[in-house]
Scaffold this active site. Structure first.
Site, PDB file in Angstrom:
ATOM      1  N   SER A 179       1.995  10.537 111.194  1.00 39.73           N
ATOM      2  CA  SER A 179       3.294  10.742 110.555  1.00 39.73           C
ATOM      3  C   SER A 179       3.586   9.648 109.556  1.00 39.73           C
ATOM      4  CB  SER A 179       4.421  10.791 111.582  1.00 39.73           C
ATOM      5  OG  SER A 179       5.657  10.970 110.891  1.00 39.73           O
ATOM      6  N   LYS A 220       3.227  14.913 118.105  1.00 40.04           N
ATOM      7  CA  LYS A 220       3.507  14.943 116.659  1.00 40.04           C
ATOM      8  C   LYS A 220       4.353  16.170 116.318  1.00 40.04           C
ATOM      9  CE  LYS A 220       3.576  14.408 112.243  1.00 40.04           C
ATOM     10  NZ  LYS A 220       2.919  15.298 111.352  1.00 40.04           N
ATOM     11  N   HIS A 251       7.844  15.442 117.353  1.00 41.48           N
ATOM     12  CA  HIS A 251       8.378  14.508 116.351  1.00 41.48           C
ATOM     13  C   HIS A 251       8.923  15.291 115.157  1.00 41.48           C
ATOM     14  CE1 HIS A 251       7.835  12.580 112.441  1.00 41.48           C
ATOM     15  NE2 HIS A 251       8.140  11.433 113.011  1.00 41.48           N
ATOM     16  N   ASN A 252       8.137  16.221 114.660  1.00 42.10           N
ATOM     17  CA  ASN A 252       8.578  17.001 113.504  1.00 42.10           C
ATOM     18  C   ASN A 252       9.794  17.855 113.836  1.00 42.10           C
ATOM     19  OD1 ASN A 252       6.228  15.894 112.462  1.00 42.10           O
ATOM     20  ND2 ASN A 252       5.717  17.728 111.308  1.00 42.10           N
ATOM     21  N   GLU A 270      12.686  15.711 113.745  1.00 42.40           N
ATOM     22  CA  GLU A 270      12.949  15.434 112.320  1.00 42.40           C
ATOM     23  C   GLU A 270      13.789  16.563 111.698  1.00 42.40           C
ATOM     24  OE1 GLU A 270       9.283  14.447 110.143  1.00 42.40           O
ATOM     25  OE2 GLU A 270       9.900  15.864 108.611  1.00 42.40           O
TER      26      GLU A 270
END
Ligand code: NDP
Length: 481
Positions: free
Chosen positions: A128, A183, A186-187, A190
């Site tokens: 990232s 990940k 995480h996105n 976000e």
């Protein structure tokens, strides 16, 4: 071979990661790309990197010292499979193949299982931070066998972003697809973070009539407090930007249709499969979808909104309410995201340390924020914490914000300003803390039309009401359904 690490795929991400690797003491970096032009460009433009360049797989593999370690940075999907196949044919047991692309973690699990019998380690790694992060220090989320991290870890630690306390933003997340799973979440977080910020901006703009440049000042101010984060910082930058062609605020000339590359949708799809209510992330993904439904938006443009004028009397107090609502909603989004990580770890058998995940997100990645220290602290204090939102710090933070949060949700509804992420986060919070939920009625309905049975609050057992008979209750056993 002389190179201790190789990079395959030299588009923007691979080139930057290769340059990052080459800039660190002790690394000799082998590079290879399917089309040789990219390799030539990189090597010519960056002689200082001392790249060992190859034009074919045989040459590339020969240029690597054993155990060979290669990071793949190509187009996710079939591109990745093609490169893996070429490397697997030439690698030996103990060598390591790292996929740093944005792979779906289900693909990573499949690939790892396929490669395992060869004795080659396959590591799916979340990266990232975009182009800038790849060059100057990304947040890295490697999965795969723990054994491979003994070789890989020291190299990754040299290129990862560095948190304020000096720790590199990389950890062995868990086996097989754990890195790509984290990940993905995480996105998803976000997406929620961005949507919440966008709603805050919209409320302030419509509520106070302040210009984008003035609202940039508000965000810049917020960035000095508990909301301090990369996304708040860049929000101020974007709002301050003036369009050269028209002289208008850039945000007013950008088409209001948000794009998406799919990782937010994956987060929600998997949350549905895992039965985790990541409602804030889901609303953020759907808000982007809605924005892109141009035809429907035009057709609906004359539907009635609230009657009467909406006016904010005290702009400063209103902005402070918005700030608190944003913070509370953000806590919910992260709480939900970490719930998904916990559920994924349970489902797929990963030993994920939540506090370590919060730590490696403190720098390099898009959701980097001061607040992540608080999450790391919460899990350090209580590793078996059932939900972030009930940790003492977050409980207090939400308690301090909730009156503001309610006012903002109510004002938004009355004014007709769409705030799906604010509103759903508040509904989630109230759902979580409710002593009784109307789920009891749902169970009654399910029993009525499908004989799905229910449990009682006052005695153990499984029950069914004879709805189409005399409506008496019978005790049944779960196995009969
Ligand atoms: P692209 O996703 O645009 O992919 C282009 C690269 O893939 C080129 O090097 C291309 O080689 C190679 N490639 C495609 N198909 C094949 C194939 N069949 N065999 C061999 N090579 C192939 O590159 P990016 O640099 O933008 O991204 C790389 C990866 O990183 C992607 O998985 C992407 O999702 C991820 N990414 C991550 C970001 C982040 O913030 N973490 C940001 C951006 C991307 P050729 O030159 O020969 O065409």
């Amino acid at each position: 071979g002389t190179a201790n690490i190789g990079v395959v795929g030299l588009a923007v991400m691979g080139s930057n990661l290769a340059r990052n690797l080459a800039s660190r003491e002790g690394n000799t970096v082998a590079v290879f790309n399917r089309s040789p032009e990219r390799t030539q460009t990189l090597v010519t433009e960056h002689p200082e990197a001392g790249f060992v360049a190859s034009e074919g797989y045989d040459e590339f593999v020969a240029s690597l010292a054993k155990p060979r370690t290669a990071i793949i940075m190509v187009q996710a999907g079939t591109g990745t499979d093609a490169v893996i196949s070429d490397l697997v044919q030439r690698f030996e047991p103990g060598d390591i193949i790292v996929d740093g692309g944005n792979a779906n973690f289900h693909d990573t699990i499949r690939r790892e299982a396929d490669i395992k019998p060869t004795g080659i380690h396959f590591v799916g790694m979340g990266v990232s931070g975009g182009e800038e992060g790849a060059l100057n220090g990304p947040s890295l989320m490697p999965g795969g066998a723990a054994e491979s991290y003994e070789t890989l870890g020291p190299i990754l630690q040299t290129i990862a972003a560095v948190a304020p306390d000096g720790e590199p933003c990389v950890t062995h997340v868990g086996t097989d697809g754990a890195g790509h799973f984290v990940k993905m979440v995480h996105n998803g977080i976000e997406y929620a973070d961005m949507q919440l910020i966008a709603e805050a901006y919209d409320l302030i703009r419509q509520g106070t009539g302040r210009s984008p440049a003035e609202i940039a000042d508000v965000f810049a101010e917020w960035n000095t407090g508990e909301l301090e984060s990369y996304l708040i910082e860049i929000t101020a930058e974007v709002l301050r930007q003036t369009d050269a062609a028209t002289g208008r605020p850039l945000v007013d000339v950008i088409l209001d249709e948000a794009g998406a590359k799919g990782t937010g949708a994956w987060t929600v799809q998997n949350a549905l499969d895992l039965g985790v209510p990541t409602s804030g992330i889901a609303e953020a993904v759907f808000a982007r979808s809605l924005s892109s439904k141009r035809g429907q938006r035009e057709a609906a443009a004359d539907l009635p909104g609230p009657s009467g004028e909406w006016k904010v009397d005290d702009a400063d107090a209103f902005i402070e309410d918005v700030r608190r609502a944003l913070y509370a909603s953000k806590i919910i989004a992260y709480s939900q995201g970490f719930d998904e990580i916990v559920a994924g770890a349970e489902q797929f058998g990963w030993d994920i340390h939540k506090g370590d995940i919060a730590k490696i997100w403190r720098a390099g990645c898009i959701i980097r924020a001061r607040f992540l220290n608080r999450i790391a602290d919460a899990y350090a204090e209580d590793p078996s914490l059932v939900a972030l939102v009930v940790a003492p710090y977050f409980r207090d933070a939400v308690a301090g914000a909730q009156e503001s949060w309610r006012r903002i949700a109510a004002i938004a509804a009355q004014a007709g300003i769409p705030t799906p992420a604010f509103a759903s986060s508040l509904a989630y919070y109230d759902g979580l803390r409710a002593e009784r939920l109307p789920a009891a009625l749902i169970q009654g309905q399910r029993d009525y039309f499908g004989a799905h049975t229910y449990q009682r609050v006052d005695q153990p057992g499984v029950f069914h009401t004879l709805w189409s008979g005399d409506r008496s209750e019978i005790e049944t056993t779960p196995s009969s359904h």
